[in-house]
Write a protein that holds these residues in place. Structure first.
Motif, PDB file in Angstrom:
ATOM      1  N   VAL A  42       0.858  -1.184   0.000  1.00 22.82           N
ATOM      2  CA  VAL A  42       0.000   0.000   0.000  1.00 22.82           C
ATOM      3  C   VAL A  42       0.889   1.227   0.000  1.00 22.82           C
ATOM      4  O   VAL A  42       1.735   1.390   0.889  1.00 22.82           O
ATOM      5  N   GLU A  43       0.723   2.090  -1.013  1.00 22.63           N
ATOM      6  CA  GLU A  43       1.473   3.338  -1.105  1.00 22.63           C
ATOM      7  C   GLU A  43       0.515   4.482  -0.789  1.00 22.63           C
ATOM      8  O   GLU A  43      -0.290   4.886  -1.637  1.00 22.63           O
ATOM      9  N   PRO A  44       0.545   4.999   0.425  1.00 20.12           N
ATOM     10  CA  PRO A  44      -0.422   6.048   0.814  1.00 20.12           C
ATOM     11  C   PRO A  44      -0.104   7.389   0.149  1.00 20.12           C
ATOM     12  O   PRO A  44       0.996   7.612  -0.361  1.00 20.12           O
ATOM     13  N   ALA A  45      -1.100   8.265   0.166  1.00 17.91           N
ATOM     14  CA  ALA A  45      -0.905   9.622  -0.342  1.00 17.91           C
ATOM     15  C   ALA A  45      -0.118  10.432   0.681  1.00 17.91           C
ATOM     16  O   ALA A  45       0.096  10.000   1.821  1.00 17.91           O
ATOM     17  N   GLN A  46       0.335  11.619   0.305  1.00 19.91           N
ATOM     18  CA  GLN A  46       1.089  12.464   1.229  1.00 19.91           C
ATOM     19  C   GLN A  46       0.239  12.852   2.429  1.00 19.91           C
ATOM     20  O   GLN A  46       0.722  12.886   3.560  1.00 19.91           O
ATOM     21  N   ASP A  47      -1.036  13.138   2.167  1.00 23.05           N
ATOM     22  CA  ASP A  47      -1.967  13.463   3.245  1.00 23.05           C
ATOM     23  C   ASP A  47      -3.026  12.381   3.329  1.00 23.05           C
ATOM     24  O   ASP A  47      -3.212  11.589   2.395  1.00 23.05           O
ATOM     25  N   ARG A  48      -3.724  12.364   4.418  1.00 18.02           N
ATOM     26  CA  ARG A  48      -4.819  11.408   4.591  1.00 18.02           C
ATOM     27  C   ARG A  48      -5.856  11.635   3.511  1.00 18.02           C
ATOM     28  O   ARG A  48      -6.286  12.754   3.266  1.00 18.02           O
ATOM     29  N   LEU A  49      -6.267  10.541   2.841  1.00 19.75           N
ATOM     30  CA  LEU A  49      -7.150  10.648   1.680  1.00 19.75           C
ATOM     31  C   LEU A  49      -8.535  10.124   2.047  1.00 19.75           C
ATOM     32  O   LEU A  49      -8.684   8.978   2.494  1.00 19.75           O
ATOM     33  N   VAL A  50      -9.552  10.984   1.854  1.00 21.95           N
ATOM     34  CA  VAL A  50     -10.930  10.633   2.185  1.00 21.95           C
ATOM     35  C   VAL A  50     -11.793  10.878   0.957  1.00 21.95           C
ATOM     36  O   VAL A  50     -11.664  11.912   0.291  1.00 21.95           O
ATOM     37  N   LEU A  58      -2.507   5.355  -3.459  1.00 20.64           N
ATOM     38  CA  LEU A  58      -3.498   6.391  -3.193  1.00 20.64           C
ATOM     39  C   LEU A  58      -2.933   7.739  -3.634  1.00 20.64           C
ATOM     40  O   LEU A  58      -1.761   8.042  -3.402  1.00 20.64           O
ATOM     41  N   SER A  59      -3.793   8.551  -4.249  1.00 22.27           N
ATOM     42  CA  SER A  59      -3.321   9.852  -4.722  1.00 22.27           C
ATOM     43  C   SER A  59      -4.499  10.797  -4.871  1.00 22.27           C
ATOM     44  O   SER A  59      -5.662  10.386  -4.783  1.00 22.27           O
ATOM     45  N   ARG A  60      -4.179  12.074  -5.119  1.00 21.93           N
ATOM     46  CA  ARG A  60      -5.199  13.094  -5.339  1.00 21.93           C
ATOM     47  C   ARG A  60      -4.855  13.798  -6.662  1.00 21.93           C
ATOM     48  O   ARG A  60      -4.025  14.712  -6.683  1.00 21.93           O
ATOM     49  N   PRO A  61      -5.486  13.368  -7.803  1.00 21.25           N
ATOM     50  CA  PRO A  61      -5.175  13.994  -9.102  1.00 21.25           C
ATOM     51  C   PRO A  61      -5.473  15.489  -9.132  1.00 21.25           C
ATOM     52  O   PRO A  61      -4.763  16.242  -9.790  1.00 21.25           O
ATOM     53  N   ASP A  62      -6.518  15.914  -8.414  1.00 23.53           N
ATOM     54  CA  ASP A  62      -6.839  17.330  -8.301  1.00 23.53           C
ATOM     55  C   ASP A  62      -7.570  17.539  -6.980  1.00 23.53           C
ATOM     56  O   ASP A  62      -7.831  16.592  -6.228  1.00 23.53           O
TER      57      ASP A  62
END
Length: 560
Positions: free
Chosen positions: A436-444, A477-481
């Motif tokens: 599991v590769e988490p995002a830099q911040d907690r992703l909800v 996990l990531s946040r594209p925008d």
């Protein structure tokens, strides 16, 4: 009727009335011939008396268009052809006698007209043996090229030679006037006659449509009269927009009728020496007449192609709509079948699982090692069938829009970890590494935790099945925008070939893996995509042969 020109079914009235005797059919055909002959007679007399200006040839000959349309709409038989030709011949001859032509002129013009009509029918039957569908662009173009363009030539040459030999007219002038006038009649009046269909008549019986048609054609008549029958107000520029309006609202029949109004008004303007100032540049009536005929042929008749294109679009749209309704009905029936089958399967399978577990635990009596292995295999197989039944039920519910989703904030880091653990303990996951590769911040994300877990589990299961050669399955996990939260499932397996990528989300399509040792039913990805869409998200993927596959689920981001 044997032939169905202009997309009509000629036997419709007969079929509606039931079988008819030979004598009744013959009587109906004689009546049709008589009606056509009367129309030819009336139009012929009117054309000769009103549009014959610079010689013995009319500048607009609608009688030929009526004769050709009536012949093409009739049955294709030797008996009808002979009877129709006889009636029309008499009509042409009578029209010439009534306007005062000599017997020689009558005979010559009658032969020339019949030569033209016979040529038109012959060409029409050769070019379109099954009939012209004038409601299609191709059908109308073939008609205009075969009938108005070519068929007036034999009659024009015959009449020109006859008048020149008798000293009654110039050969070139006669041929030009004949061809232009008769081509106009075949292109406009013939199209009007062939474009009348039962469906169009039924539509125009509606008061609203009838009033609309009357208003448009009346407006066309007013604009034509002002444009060609007076010189004070120059409003000729309104002709084309009005023709386009007729084509858009009234389709082919209305456009042809509007062009006929323009042709009559334009030629009347030449006769009365009124109309557009541009005609004042020509001193000879013959030149004014030719310019007017060219204007109608080249400037107005092409509007018919626009109307035919719109008719064809309407027909294709109706066919597409009917196909869509059939597809939706078939899909609904399939969904009901899947739901019923799944329900019927689940109950007996649950019983098999219960018996297998009792057998394996020894509660049904002593169990040998072989029996224990068989009972475990029985339970494992039954659970596979149960899982298939559950997936089928979910597919049916998803396609019917009956899957309940409750959207709330979901911690994607925790969900990814839960799926990783659940998939990692399965026997088929042995030897694989799960990361599991988490995002830099907690992703909800805003999602349904149960359905989203089902989606990600399906993607991870596929990665295990088809990408195990890569040795690792990654949950990233990531946040594209700012508005989107993404969870990806990545494998380092053989990837997906380009030709198979277009079929990837088709239900029950295993992309040629049916005979492989990899178990599956081809519904996981289709179900995952539908479940993601129900949560306001979407699924995407990227894959190159030999480089593994990357699937992702994008969902609306929520506040952490």
């Amino acid at each position: 009727m044997a032939e169905a020109y202009a997309g009509t079914t000629q036997h419709a009235p007969e079929a509606a009335a039931g079988p008819r005797s030979t004598s009744e059919l013959r009587s109906a055909r004689v009546t049709a011939c008589l009606v056509a002959a009367v129309l030819v007679l009336v139009l012929g007399v009117a054309a000769i008396l009103t549009t014959r200006m610079t010689g013995l040839v009319a500048a607009l000959w609608g009688a030929g268009g009526v004769a050709v349309a009536g012949w093409l709409r009739g049955p294709r038989s030797a008996e009808f052809d002979a009877a129709y030709a006889l009636f029309i011949t008499v009509a042409f001859a009578t029209a010439n006698v009534l306007v005062g032509n000599s017997l020689t002129q009558t005979a010559m013009f009658t032969v020339a007209n019949m030569l033209e009509v016979a040529t038109a029918v012959f060409l029409a039957r050769r070019v379109a043996p099954q009939g012209f569908d004038l409601s299609s662009l191709n059908g109308l173009a073939r008609y205009l090229l075969a009938v108005p363009l070519v068929s007036p030539l034999p009659g024009a040459l015959f009449a020109g030679a006859g008048l020149a030999a008798a000293g009654l007219g110039d050969f070139r002038h006669t041929v030009e006037t004949w061809w232009f006038g008769h081509a106009l009649g075949l292109a406009v009046v013939g199209t009007v006659g062939l474009s009348v269909t039962p469906e169009r008549l039924q539509e125009w019986r509606q008061p609203r449509r009838l009033l609309e048609a009357a208003a448009i054609l009346l407006g066309m008549a007013v604009v034509t009269a002002v444009a060609f029958l007076q010189s004070k107000y120059a409003i000729g520029f309104l002709i084309t927009p009005m023709l386009l309006l007729a084509a858009v609202r009234l389709r082919l029949f209305g456009a042809a009728s509007a062009i006929l109004i323009v042709a009559l008004g334009a030629i009347a303007g030449v006769m009365l020496e009124t109309g557009p100032a541009v005609l004042g540049a020509f001193s000879m009536v013959e030149t004014k007449l030719r310019v007017t005929q060219l204007y109608v042929l080249l400037g107005c008749v092409p509007i018919l192609l626009v109307a035919a294109l719109l008719d064809e679009r309407d027909r294709l749209a109706a066919a597409a709509q009917a196909g869509l309704l059939r597809a939706e009905a078939a899909s609904a029936a399939k969904s009901r079948l899947l739901a019923n089958v799944s329900h019927e399967i689940k109950s007996p399978v649950a019983g098999v699982i219960g018996i297998g577990e009792l057998w394996a635990s020894g509660q049904l009596g002593p169990v040998s090692p072989t029996q224990a292995e068989m009972s475990e295999m029985l339970v494992r197989t039954a659970r596979q069938v149960e899982a298939l039944a559950n997936d089928l039920l979910d597919v049916a519910r998803a396609e019917a829009g009956r899957v309940a989703v409750t959207l709330r904030s979901v911690d994607l880091d925790g969900l990814a970890e839960d799926v990783r653990r659940a998939v990692a303990v399965r026997p088929e996951s042995a030897g694989l590494r799960f990361v599991v590769e988490p995002a830099q911040d907690r992703l909800v994300a805003l999602a349904d935790s149960v359905r989203l877990s089902q989606v990600v589990t399906n993607l991870a299961t596929n990665a295990v099945k088809y990408g195990r050669s890569g040795g690792v399955v990654i949950f990233r996990l990531s946040r594209p925008d700012a508005e989107t939260a993404r969870i990806e499932v990545i494998d380092r397996g053989p990837g997906i070939s380009l030709e198979k990528q277009t079929e990837l989300f088709e239900p029950f399509n295993r992309l040629g893996m049916e005979k492989s040792e990899i178990e599956g039913h081809g519904i996981g990805l289709a179900l995952a995509r539908r479940l993601a869409e129900l949560q306001g998200g979407r699924i995407g993927f990227e894959s190159r042969p030999g480089e593994g596959a990357r699937f992702w689920v994008d969902l609306p981001a929520a506040q952490a």
